[in-house]
Design a protein around this motif. Structure first.
Motif, PDB file in Angstrom:
ATOM      1  N   ASN A 170      -9.222   0.869   8.322  1.00  0.00           N
ATOM      2  CA  ASN A 170      -8.209   1.761   7.781  1.00  0.00           C
ATOM      3  C   ASN A 170      -7.036   1.878   8.756  1.00  0.00           C
ATOM      4  OD1 ASN A 170      -8.837   3.788   9.767  1.00  0.00           O
ATOM      5  ND2 ASN A 170     -10.518   4.512   8.465  1.00  0.00           N
TER       6      ASN A 170
ATOM      7  N   GLY B 197     -11.939  -4.433   6.201  1.00  0.00           N
ATOM      8  CA  GLY B 197     -12.007  -3.063   5.730  1.00  0.00           C
ATOM      9  C   GLY B 197     -11.530  -1.990   6.680  1.00  0.00           C
TER      10      GLY B 197
ATOM     11  N   GLU C 164      -7.933  -6.774  -0.910  1.00  0.00           N
ATOM     12  CA  GLU C 164      -8.009  -5.874  -2.052  1.00  0.00           C
ATOM     13  C   GLU C 164      -7.003  -6.237  -3.144  1.00  0.00           C
ATOM     14  OE1 GLU C 164     -10.251  -3.598  -2.318  1.00  0.00           O
ATOM     15  OE2 GLU C 164     -11.053  -3.698  -0.283  1.00  0.00           O
TER      16      GLU C 164
ATOM     17  N   ARG D 245      -0.696   0.718  -4.837  1.00  0.00           N
ATOM     18  CA  ARG D 245      -2.151   0.730  -4.634  1.00  0.00           C
ATOM     19  C   ARG D 245      -2.540   1.650  -3.475  1.00  0.00           C
ATOM     20  NH1 ARG D 245      -3.811  -3.556  -0.731  1.00  0.00           N
ATOM     21  NH2 ARG D 245      -1.921  -4.536   0.073  1.00  0.00           N
ATOM     22  N   ARG D 246      -3.700   2.221  -3.571  1.00  0.00           N
ATOM     23  CA  ARG D 246      -4.223   3.105  -2.523  1.00  0.00           C
ATOM     24  C   ARG D 246      -5.085   2.336  -1.539  1.00  0.00           C
ATOM     25  NH1 ARG D 246      -0.454   5.629  -5.320  1.00  0.00           N
ATOM     26  NH2 ARG D 246      -0.482   7.891  -4.993  1.00  0.00           N
ATOM     27  N   THR D 247      -5.347   1.075  -1.803  1.00  0.00           N
ATOM     28  CA  THR D 247      -6.087   0.234  -0.865  1.00  0.00           C
ATOM     29  C   THR D 247      -5.145  -0.263   0.225  1.00  0.00           C
ATOM     30  OG1 THR D 247      -5.682  -1.695  -2.270  1.00  0.00           O
ATOM     31  CG2 THR D 247      -7.746  -0.488  -2.608  1.00  0.00           C
TER      32      THR D 247
ATOM     33  N   PRO E 144       0.828  -1.206   0.000  1.00  0.00           N
ATOM     34  CA  PRO E 144       0.000   0.000   0.000  1.00  0.00           C
ATOM     35  C   PRO E 144       0.866   1.261   0.000  1.00  0.00           C
ATOM     36  CG  PRO E 144      -0.737  -1.572   1.665  1.00  0.00           C
ATOM     37  CD  PRO E 144       0.575  -2.057   1.172  1.00  0.00           C
TER      38      PRO E 144
END
Length: 598
Positions: A508, A506, A274, A267-269, A192
């Protein structure tokens, strides 16, 4: 008209070969005194040839295990090499399917189960394309190369020549890694973006103007007197050429790629789910590190239960200190009061050394057999310290004629509380990773693929289990140190919640950080580096608590079933005598041991 294809010819040849093989077997069976190889003999043949293949494919791994045959090689990692290894391991897996554990001796059956796991892990790493992400926030191939000067024994001219040979291969292999990561960017298989800031520090350290300034040049500054002046001059010249024209430009290419392509393309996930095929990837990583077939939700719930239990114990310790205020106030007090922090790196190392020797004197209380290999206490190397964990054990093979080291991170002293040092020392030194690893190396009757293995659930589970053994050995001297132990246990319980939260539910980054910072006395710096580690290294963090959880379950079973016959020293000796095993094998073997004691 009958059309003959290559596949038709291949089928005919395959049938003829099969008939010929069958005829040879029948013929051999008719020879007096001939017997087909047993499953045990065939299994030994398989793992011996695979081990030779593995050591040739991974020369740095071989050197780390005290095997010198490939000391001049670095090992290749290109896509073609990944596929070639995968096809080889698929053939090995097929051969293993023809062997039954039921027809093997008990110890050999353990070997078989462990070897199958290793092969399955290799296959899964290819199938999930995990090799496209060759670094995390904690470690990476370019950092492993940076350890070559320190990890190489320079005792002869051959050692220097082998070292130079390895350095000369850094350029080509660096380009192979860059191509793998470039493919990762194309398909979304990257780290990430959020954890990449500052990760270029080990790369930048190698970007020097002159070869003599490179850390790779250090071994040539103090060459032994046994080398004559002509040889020394030759080595110095070769080192300058290899480092100046090969190593430094290679790290420059990596640095430019990192900033020009990888960071912008990352990736921004956040979570593993993901990634392409992310659910399968995370499941494979759970099996690899935790060796359990639990779902992320099941692991998450175990974590929540353990967090609640440990919090109750923490509240009891706070009451013992006489502190008046809320839990959050106590945590703030621990993070800010100067009495809990060393004034110098030497003071921190001295505290760690004091507890290491105190523990050594009390080990016979809980262990009947101790290893012959010693270990030392040393700071985490400067080039690693900023993003490194609080401490780590770095072992050495017995063949290397040197002991292991318990590394203590002396960077940013205000984030290294003294009250956590007893638990850290128990985990990383003795009776944790040092005793565990040194005893494993002494199991000379075990095949090398098992003796040199490190299964995270067993290894890290034992390390966390060892922290609590400090209570039985009366190592913790103050309520604050007891709270430090509970903080470390809470830290590992939180990992079950955070890792599964991030990679399957999920969560953050901020959510994960808040969860850890509000439940432990870890410094904010440690919380940040730890959470980034969990994000960039899916499932590894699950192994600690799940392993320790299993060990305590088994100990309570043994105590309950054996009563007064339970001998804790024999129990620990038996577990460590297994070497490194999966949690399933650990359960099977301990329960068999309990039955035998009864």
């Amino acid at each position: 008209m009958y059309h003959v294809t290559r596949s038709t010819i291949a089928e005919k040849l395959s049938r003829r070969l099969a008939m010929t093989a069958a005829a040879l077997v029948i013929s051999a069976l008719s020879v007096p005194g001939w017997a087909a190889p047993s499953d045990g003999e065939r299994f030994r043949e398989i793992y011996q040839k695979e081990w030779e293949f593995r050591m040739a494919e991974f020369p740095l791994w071989a050197s780390g295990n005290g095997i010198d045959e490939h000391a001049a090689e670095l090992g290749h990692v290109a896509e073609a090499d990944q596929k070639r290894r995968y096809e080889y391991w698929r053939r090995i897996r097929t051969e293993l399917d023809s062997i039954s554990c039921e027809r093997l001796e008990r110890a050999e059956c353990i070997n078989y189960r462990l070897f199958v796991k290793q092969i399955d892990d290799f296959l899964a790493a290819y199938e999930t394309r995990a090799y496209l992400i060759p670094f995390n926030s904690d470690w990476g191939f370019y950092m492993e190369w940076g350890r070559l000067p320190a990890d190489t024994d320079f005792t002869s001219l051959a050692d220097y020549r082998n070292y130079l040979s390895r350095l000369s291969q850094i350029g080509p292999v660096m380009d192979e890694y860059i191509e793998l990561m470039r493919t990762g960017i194309e398909i979304g298989m990257t780290q990430p973006r959020v954890i990449l800031d500052g990760r270029d520090q080990p790369i930048r350290r190698q970007l020097v103007e002159r070869p003599e300034q490179s850390p790779f040049f250090a071994p040539f500054l103090n060459m032994p007197e046994t080398l004559d002046n002509g040889v020394r001059a030759e080595l110095l010249e070769q080192a300058g050429e290899v480092i100046g024209q090969g190593v430094v430009p290679a790290y420059r290419r990596l640095y430019d790629f990192f900033h020009g392509e990888y960071v912008p393309g990352a990736r921004r996930t956040l979570g593993a789910y993901e990634l392409p095929g992310g659910e399968a990837f995370y499941a494979a990583e759970i099996r690899r590190y935790a060796t359990v077939d639990l779902s992320p939700r099941e692991i998450h719930d175990i974590g929540l239960s353990e967090v609640a239990r440990i919090r109750a114990e923490m509240d009891a310790v706070i009451e013992e200190t006489g502190f008046e205020g809320e839990f959050a106030d106590f945590i703030t007090f621990l993070r800010t009061d100067p009495r809990f922090y060393a004034k110098s790196p030497r003071e921190l190392l001295a505290t760690a050394s004091y507890y290491a020797k105190k523990i050594d004197g009390r080990l016979p209380m809980l262990f009947g057999h101790l290893p012959r290999q010693p270990y030392g206490v040393a700071p985490v190397p400067d080039e690693l310290a900023e993003f490194y964990t609080a401490g780590r054990y770095v072992g050495a093979p017995l063949e290397a004629h040197r002991g292991g080291y318990y590394w203590v991170n002396t960077w940013k002293l205000e984030s290294r509380p003294l009250y956590a040092i007893p638990a850290l020392t128990l985990h990383e030194g003795a009776p944790g990773h040092h005793i565990q690893g040194a005893l494993a190396m002494e199991q000379s009757d075990q095949p090398p693929f098992r003796r040199n293995d490190y299964i995270s659930a067993f290894g890290e589970g034992w390390g966390l289990y060892a922290e609590k053994l400090g209570v039985e050995m009366d190592i913790y001297e103050t309520p604050y140190e007891q709270f430090g132990r509970l903080t470390y246990e809470m830290w590992r319980a939180c990992r079950l919640v955070i890792d599964t939260g991030v990679h399957a539910m999920g969560w953050n980054r901020e959510q994960a950080q808040e969860y850890l910072v509000s439940r432990t006395a870890l410094s904010v710096h440690e919380v940040t580096t730890e959470v980034d580690r969990y994000i960039s290294w899916p499932a590894q963090a699950l192994s600690y608590k799940l392993g320790e959880y299993t060990l305590w379950q088994l100990r309570r079973e043994a105590e309950a079933q054996l009563g007064e016959r339970f001998d804790v020293r024999a129990f620990h000796d038996f577990i460590l005598g297994l070497g490194s095993v999966t949690l399933e094998i650990l359960q099977d073997e301990v329960r068999s041991w309990i039955e035998a004691q009864g």
